[in-house]
Design a protein around this motif. Structure first.
Motif, PDB file in Angstrom:
ATOM      1  N   MET A 169      41.408  23.177  44.533  1.00  0.00           N
ATOM      2  CA  MET A 169      40.959  24.370  45.244  1.00  0.00           C
ATOM      3  C   MET A 169      42.114  25.334  45.519  1.00  0.00           C
ATOM      4  O   MET A 169      41.945  26.553  45.460  1.00  0.00           O
ATOM      5  N   PHE A 170      43.303  24.780  45.787  1.00  0.00           N
ATOM      6  CA  PHE A 170      44.446  25.661  46.039  1.00  0.00           C
ATOM      7  C   PHE A 170      44.705  26.553  44.831  1.00  0.00           C
ATOM      8  O   PHE A 170      44.957  27.757  44.967  1.00  0.00           O
ATOM      9  N   LYS A 171      44.642  25.966  43.631  1.00  0.00           N
ATOM     10  CA  LYS A 171      44.877  26.764  42.428  1.00  0.00           C
ATOM     11  C   LYS A 171      43.813  27.843  42.276  1.00  0.00           C
ATOM     12  O   LYS A 171      44.107  28.974  41.868  1.00  0.00           O
ATOM     13  N   LYS A 172      42.572  27.503  42.586  1.00  0.00           N
ATOM     14  CA  LYS A 172      41.493  28.486  42.476  1.00  0.00           C
ATOM     15  C   LYS A 172      41.696  29.638  43.454  1.00  0.00           C
ATOM     16  O   LYS A 172      41.552  30.811  43.093  1.00  0.00           O
ATOM     17  N   PHE A 231      37.379  37.811  41.581  1.00  0.00           N
ATOM     18  CA  PHE A 231      38.121  38.939  42.157  1.00  0.00           C
ATOM     19  C   PHE A 231      37.210  39.862  42.962  1.00  0.00           C
ATOM     20  O   PHE A 231      37.563  41.024  43.213  1.00  0.00           O
ATOM     21  N   ASN A 232      36.052  39.378  43.373  1.00  0.00           N
ATOM     22  CA  ASN A 232      35.025  40.253  43.935  1.00  0.00           C
ATOM     23  C   ASN A 232      34.045  39.434  44.758  1.00  0.00           C
ATOM     24  O   ASN A 232      33.352  38.570  44.204  1.00  0.00           O
ATOM     25  N   PRO A 233      33.942  39.683  46.066  1.00  0.00           N
ATOM     26  CA  PRO A 233      33.039  38.892  46.908  1.00  0.00           C
ATOM     27  C   PRO A 233      31.579  38.922  46.482  1.00  0.00           C
ATOM     28  O   PRO A 233      30.864  37.941  46.671  1.00  0.00           O
ATOM     29  N   VAL A 234      31.108  40.033  45.889  1.00  0.00           N
ATOM     30  CA  VAL A 234      29.692  40.059  45.504  1.00  0.00           C
ATOM     31  C   VAL A 234      29.437  39.217  44.258  1.00  0.00           C
ATOM     32  O   VAL A 234      28.337  38.689  44.081  1.00  0.00           O
ATOM     33  N   VAL A 235      30.434  39.068  43.417  1.00  0.00           N
ATOM     34  CA  VAL A 235      30.297  38.165  42.271  1.00  0.00           C
ATOM     35  C   VAL A 235      30.195  36.726  42.768  1.00  0.00           C
ATOM     36  O   VAL A 235      29.367  35.936  42.307  1.00  0.00           O
ATOM     37  N   ASP A 276      27.083  33.782  42.764  1.00  0.00           N
ATOM     38  CA  ASP A 276      27.267  32.357  42.456  1.00  0.00           C
ATOM     39  C   ASP A 276      26.676  31.494  43.566  1.00  0.00           C
ATOM     40  O   ASP A 276      26.073  30.447  43.299  1.00  0.00           O
ATOM     41  N   LEU A 277      26.839  31.932  44.808  1.00  0.00           N
ATOM     42  CA  LEU A 277      26.285  31.190  45.942  1.00  0.00           C
ATOM     43  C   LEU A 277      24.760  31.212  45.908  1.00  0.00           C
ATOM     44  O   LEU A 277      24.108  30.162  46.057  1.00  0.00           O
ATOM     45  N   ILE A 278      24.186  32.375  45.714  1.00  0.00           N
ATOM     46  CA  ILE A 278      22.721  32.505  45.684  1.00  0.00           C
ATOM     47  C   ILE A 278      22.128  31.657  44.562  1.00  0.00           C
ATOM     48  O   ILE A 278      21.080  31.026  44.728  1.00  0.00           O
ATOM     49  N   THR A 286      33.197  27.476  49.729  1.00  0.00           N
ATOM     50  CA  THR A 286      33.947  28.134  48.662  1.00  0.00           C
ATOM     51  C   THR A 286      33.753  29.647  48.707  1.00  0.00           C
ATOM     52  O   THR A 286      34.703  30.411  48.502  1.00  0.00           O
ATOM     53  N   PHE A 287      32.524  30.089  48.997  1.00  0.00           N
ATOM     54  CA  PHE A 287      32.255  31.525  49.114  1.00  0.00           C
ATOM     55  C   PHE A 287      33.134  32.151  50.193  1.00  0.00           C
ATOM     56  O   PHE A 287      33.749  33.207  49.976  1.00  0.00           O
ATOM     57  N   ILE A 288      33.227  31.505  51.339  1.00  0.00           N
ATOM     58  CA  ILE A 288      34.049  32.033  52.437  1.00  0.00           C
ATOM     59  C   ILE A 288      35.523  32.028  52.052  1.00  0.00           C
ATOM     60  O   ILE A 288      36.251  33.011  52.268  1.00  0.00           O
ATOM     61  N   GLN A 289      35.980  30.923  51.468  1.00  0.00           N
ATOM     62  CA  GLN A 289      37.386  30.824  51.071  1.00  0.00           C
ATOM     63  C   GLN A 289      37.740  31.876  50.015  1.00  0.00           C
ATOM     64  O   GLN A 289      38.785  32.524  50.102  1.00  0.00           O
ATOM     65  N   TYR A 290      36.870  32.035  49.030  1.00  0.00           N
ATOM     66  CA  TYR A 290      37.103  33.049  48.000  1.00  0.00           C
ATOM     67  C   TYR A 290      37.124  34.446  48.615  1.00  0.00           C
ATOM     68  O   TYR A 290      37.962  35.286  48.255  1.00  0.00           O
ATOM     69  N   GLY A 291      36.203  34.714  49.538  1.00  0.00           N
ATOM     70  CA  GLY A 291      36.146  36.027  50.178  1.00  0.00           C
ATOM     71  C   GLY A 291      37.431  36.373  50.901  1.00  0.00           C
ATOM     72  O   GLY A 291      37.952  37.496  50.791  1.00  0.00           O
ATOM     73  N   PHE A 292      37.967  35.397  51.636  1.00  0.00           N
ATOM     74  CA  PHE A 292      39.235  35.620  52.340  1.00  0.00           C
ATOM     75  C   PHE A 292      40.374  35.837  51.348  1.00  0.00           C
ATOM     76  O   PHE A 292      41.208  36.735  51.520  1.00  0.00           O
ATOM     77  N   ALA A 293      40.429  35.007  50.300  1.00  0.00           N
ATOM     78  CA  ALA A 293      41.502  35.126  49.315  1.00  0.00           C
ATOM     79  C   ALA A 293      41.436  36.471  48.597  1.00  0.00           C
ATOM     80  O   ALA A 293      42.464  37.124  48.368  1.00  0.00           O
ATOM     81  N   GLN A 294      40.240  36.893  48.235  1.00  0.00           N
ATOM     82  CA  GLN A 294      40.062  38.159  47.530  1.00  0.00           C
ATOM     83  C   GLN A 294      40.451  39.348  48.415  1.00  0.00           C
ATOM     84  O   GLN A 294      41.145  40.274  47.957  1.00  0.00           O
ATOM     85  N   THR A 295      40.030  39.328  49.669  1.00  0.00           N
ATOM     86  CA  THR A 295      40.326  40.446  50.563  1.00  0.00           C
ATOM     87  C   THR A 295      41.812  40.504  50.897  1.00  0.00           C
ATOM     88  O   THR A 295      42.428  41.585  50.892  1.00  0.00           O
ATOM     89  N   ALA A 296      42.406  39.331  51.172  1.00  0.00           N
ATOM     90  CA  ALA A 296      43.846  39.290  51.442  1.00  0.00           C
ATOM     91  C   ALA A 296      44.628  39.741  50.212  1.00  0.00           C
ATOM     92  O   ALA A 296      45.625  40.470  50.320  1.00  0.00           O
TER      93      ALA A 296
END
Length: 216
Positions: free
Chosen positions: A1-4, A63-67, A71-73, A81-91
């Motif tokens: 997950m860290f790599k992702k 690279f995009n929270p809506v993408v 995937d979540l839907i 993972t959705f939350i973690q990706y969202g934070f990583a993408q925004t940061a």
């Protein structure tokens, strides 16, 4: 997950750096708005295609929270993972804006004054985002994922010119652009409606996908 998460952070950071950096370079090179948009578009298209190609195998290159939301839907990922990706993408997006500012000797953190508002621009964001989601999902459905880097980048490049909003189509990138008072920036007061339009476009894109693929 860290790599992702690292892949999503790095990819979004570089994407925003490309968008903002090429926007600043464009205004340095020309006073013609059309030329500025062309420079910004070409740089973004090539940069985005490269980033998706090299980071796709690591993180999926959302690279995009809506993408990631799609995937979540569609149960291709989970809430954590959705939350973690969202934070990583925004940061990553904010970091990319700071990096672009640094490269062009702007204040590291500046707030955009570039107003982007009006129902026509929100409609542009709906169209750009719906098209993006539709394209990605149809390519996945058709098992043509190797074409995603080129086709997604091509869509974004086309939408830079045919949508009134110049195709942000990405909430994280929209937030990142707040921190650049440049050709590519967006004033904070315009962001909420832009993101609302992007979310609506996301749902429309998903709906169109289901219609075209007969998914229940």
């Amino acid at each position: 997950m860290f790599k992702k998460l690292a892949g999503e952070f790095l990819g979004t950071a570089l994407l925003v750096s490309i968008v903002i950096g090429s926007g600043i370079m464009a205004t340095n090179l020309s006073q013609d708005v059309g030329v500025q948009l062309l420079i910004n578009t070409i740089s973004t298209v090539f940069g985005l295609a490269v980033l998706i190609q090299i980071l796709g195998p690591i993180s999926g290159a959302n690279f995009n929270p809506v993408v990631t939301l799609i995937d979540l839907i569609q149960k291709r990922t989970n809430v954590v993972t959705f939350i973690q990706y969202g934070f990583a993408q925004t940061a990553g997006a904010i970091t990319g804006a700071i990096l672009a500012n640094a490269m062009f000797s702007h204040p590291l953190i500046e707030i955009s004054t570039r107003a982007r508002s009006g129902s026509n621009q929100y409609l542009g964001e709906i169209v750009a985002t719906a098209g993006l989601i539709l394209i990605i999902n149809l390519l996945i459905h058709q098992e043509k994922t190797t074409l995603i880097p080129a086709i997604v980048a091509s869509w974004i490049g086309s939408a830079y010119f045919f949508t009134s909003s110049t195709s942000f189509a990405n909430p994280a990138v929209t937030v990142g652009r707040i921190f650049s008072d440049s050709f590519a920036g967006i004033a904070p007061g315009c962001v909420t409606k832009f993101i609302a339009a992007q979310i609506l476009g996301t749902l429309i894109g998903l709906g169109l996908t289901k219609v075209l693929t007969n998914d229940k």
